[in-house]
Design an enzyme around this catalytic site. Structure first.
Site, PDB file in Angstrom:
ATOM      1  N   HIS A   1     -83.721 -38.943 -23.388  1.00 23.36           N
ATOM      2  CA  HIS A   1     -84.039 -39.004 -22.104  1.00 23.36           C
ATOM      3  C   HIS A   1     -85.770 -39.006 -22.108  1.00 23.36           C
ATOM      4  CE1 HIS A   1     -86.740 -36.126 -19.328  1.00 23.36           C
ATOM      5  NE2 HIS A   1     -86.030 -36.905 -18.614  1.00 23.36           N
TER       6      HIS A   1
ATOM      7  N   ASN B   1     -89.254 -39.403 -19.302  1.00 19.72           N
ATOM      8  CA  ASN B   1     -89.787 -39.440 -17.760  1.00 19.72           C
ATOM      9  C   ASN B   1     -91.302 -39.473 -17.976  1.00 19.72           C
ATOM     10  OD1 ASN B   1     -91.163 -37.467 -15.717  1.00 19.72           O
ATOM     11  ND2 ASN B   1     -89.480 -38.674 -14.673  1.00 19.72           N
TER      12      ASN B   1
ATOM     13  N   ARG C   1     -94.610 -39.850 -15.120  1.00 14.47           N
ATOM     14  CA  ARG C   1     -94.721 -39.565 -13.506  1.00 14.47           C
ATOM     15  C   ARG C   1     -96.257 -39.243 -13.430  1.00 14.47           C
ATOM     16  NH1 ARG C   1     -92.167 -35.233 -15.898  1.00 14.47           N
ATOM     17  NH2 ARG C   1     -93.204 -33.255 -15.243  1.00 14.47           N
TER      18      ARG C   1
ATOM     19  N   HIS D   1     -89.905 -37.366 -34.472  1.00  9.85           N
ATOM     20  CA  HIS D   1     -91.146 -36.583 -33.988  1.00  9.85           C
ATOM     21  C   HIS D   1     -92.232 -37.208 -34.739  1.00  9.85           C
ATOM     22  CE1 HIS D   1     -90.117 -32.819 -31.872  1.00  9.85           C
ATOM     23  NE2 HIS D   1     -88.676 -33.150 -32.284  1.00  9.85           N
TER      24      HIS D   1
ATOM     25  N   HIS E   1     -79.205 -19.446 -20.756  1.00 11.58           N
ATOM     26  CA  HIS E   1     -77.695 -18.799 -20.928  1.00 11.58           C
ATOM     27  C   HIS E   1     -76.875 -19.245 -22.198  1.00 11.58           C
ATOM     28  CE1 HIS E   1     -76.975 -22.603 -18.920  1.00 11.58           C
ATOM     29  NE2 HIS E   1     -75.701 -22.569 -19.519  1.00 11.58           N
TER      30      HIS E   1
ATOM     31  N   ARG F   1     -82.414 -39.720  -3.514  1.00 10.09           N
ATOM     32  CA  ARG F   1     -81.473 -40.091  -3.404  1.00 10.09           C
ATOM     33  C   ARG F   1     -80.429 -39.595  -4.421  1.00 10.09           C
ATOM     34  NH1 ARG F   1     -78.676 -44.591  -6.124  1.00 10.09           N
ATOM     35  NH2 ARG F   1     -77.344 -45.871  -4.726  1.00 10.09           N
TER      36      ARG F   1
END
Length: 304
Positions: A104, A106, A108, A146, A176, A264
């Protein structure tokens, strides 16, 4: 001075480059693009790859949206203005192979245009990160990942890797389950200009991180894509995917932001895996690779 239009344009270019490279890496799968508009302002390009040689499902999404912040987000962001602009690239890849990790990324940018007026302190910042979720944790791969991130961070600030790695450990934590989502990576939010780094420098860091995606992931794919695996190992892959889904639906800030700003839905939930399984009260065999992986889903491991 770099403006929001230039930032969005450079992010679109990064999306293009990553999609081209991923198609080459897979050798079969091709991205399908859907252009969309957001009610309230802006839109984006959702690009999804499915049923490839190695990528079962993945998305490389670009968005540039604007409008009015809901009251709940104004409170959460601790801002007074209502108008906002946000742009970024978001990536999730789910491979069909249990030894190729989920990844993943991102990058921004967020600003409140009214704050850019003369005499006001601008409200604008960068955020992002990249993290790795192996179904089976392979020590050499985690170290490579890393070490590469550390080299990217060190080009800009000697403190970045340690700070952002710790932040990722804390953020990508499934409370959890009391386990990390994977082997972490780096994560940062509200990175603003200061005496040490200019606004332009932070933007360059954001882009450099985005462009690190392909050399990192292409290497990890090639290391593992030709390994043989069993039905039992694929079942474990589906179980690890369920933990990924739990995090994204319960804790992920980007998912919440998208839902609360009328984003969306298909693009927001693109991050979910195509198939996942929840096995009741699964206990791995003593000494197994599954047990080893569970033992390494902890904060504070020094992979670099």
């Amino acid at each position: 001075m770099i403006n929001k239009e230039q930032i969005a344009a450079d992010y679109r270019e990064i999306q293009d480059d990553i999609c081209t490279a991923l198609e080459k890496c897979d050798g079969k799968g091709m991205f399908q693009e859907e252009l969309w508009e957001r009610e309230g302002g802006g839109g984006g390009r959702t690009r999804v790859i499915q049923n490839g040689n190695i990528f079962e499902k993945g998305g490389v999404n670009f968005s540039a949206v604007h409008g009015t912040l809901p009251h709940t987000l104004k409170k959460a962001l601790n801002v007074e203005e209502e108008d906002f602009f946000a742009t970024g690239v978001s990536i999730v890849i789910h491979p069909n192979h249990p030894f190729v990790p989920i990844i993943h990324m991102n990058i921004r940018y967020f600003e409140m245009p009214s704050s850019m007026e003369s005499g006001k302190t601008p409200v604008r910042w960068f955020g992002g990160g990249i993290d790795l979720t192996p179904h089976y944790i392979i020590d050499e791969d985690a170290r490579f990942f890393h070490q590469y991130l550390r080299s990217v961070c060190d080009k800009f600030n000697a403190d970045f890797y340690h700070r952002f790695k710790t932040w990722a450990d804390d953020y990508f934590f499934i409370k959890h389950r009391e386990e990390t989502r994977g082997v972490g990576g780096i994560f940062y939010d509200r990175l603003v200009a200061n005496e040490e780094m200019s606004f332009d420098d932070i933007f360059e860091f954001s882009k450099t991180l985005g462009r690190a995606f392909i050399p990192i992931y292409a290497e990890l794919v090639e290391r593992n894509r030709h390994k043989a695996f069993s039905n039992e190992q694929q079942l474990w892959q589906y179980q690890r995917r369920s933990r990924y889904a739990e995090f994204n639906l319960v804790y992920d800030a980007g998912t919440r932001f998208g839902l609360e700003t009328n984003g969306r839905i298909e693009s927001i939930l693109m991050s979910l895996p195509p198939t996942a399984k929840w096995l009741y009260n699964f206990e791995p065999e003593t000494g197994s690779e599954e047990e080893k992986t569970l033992s390494l889903l902890k904060k504070g491991i020094n992979w670099a």
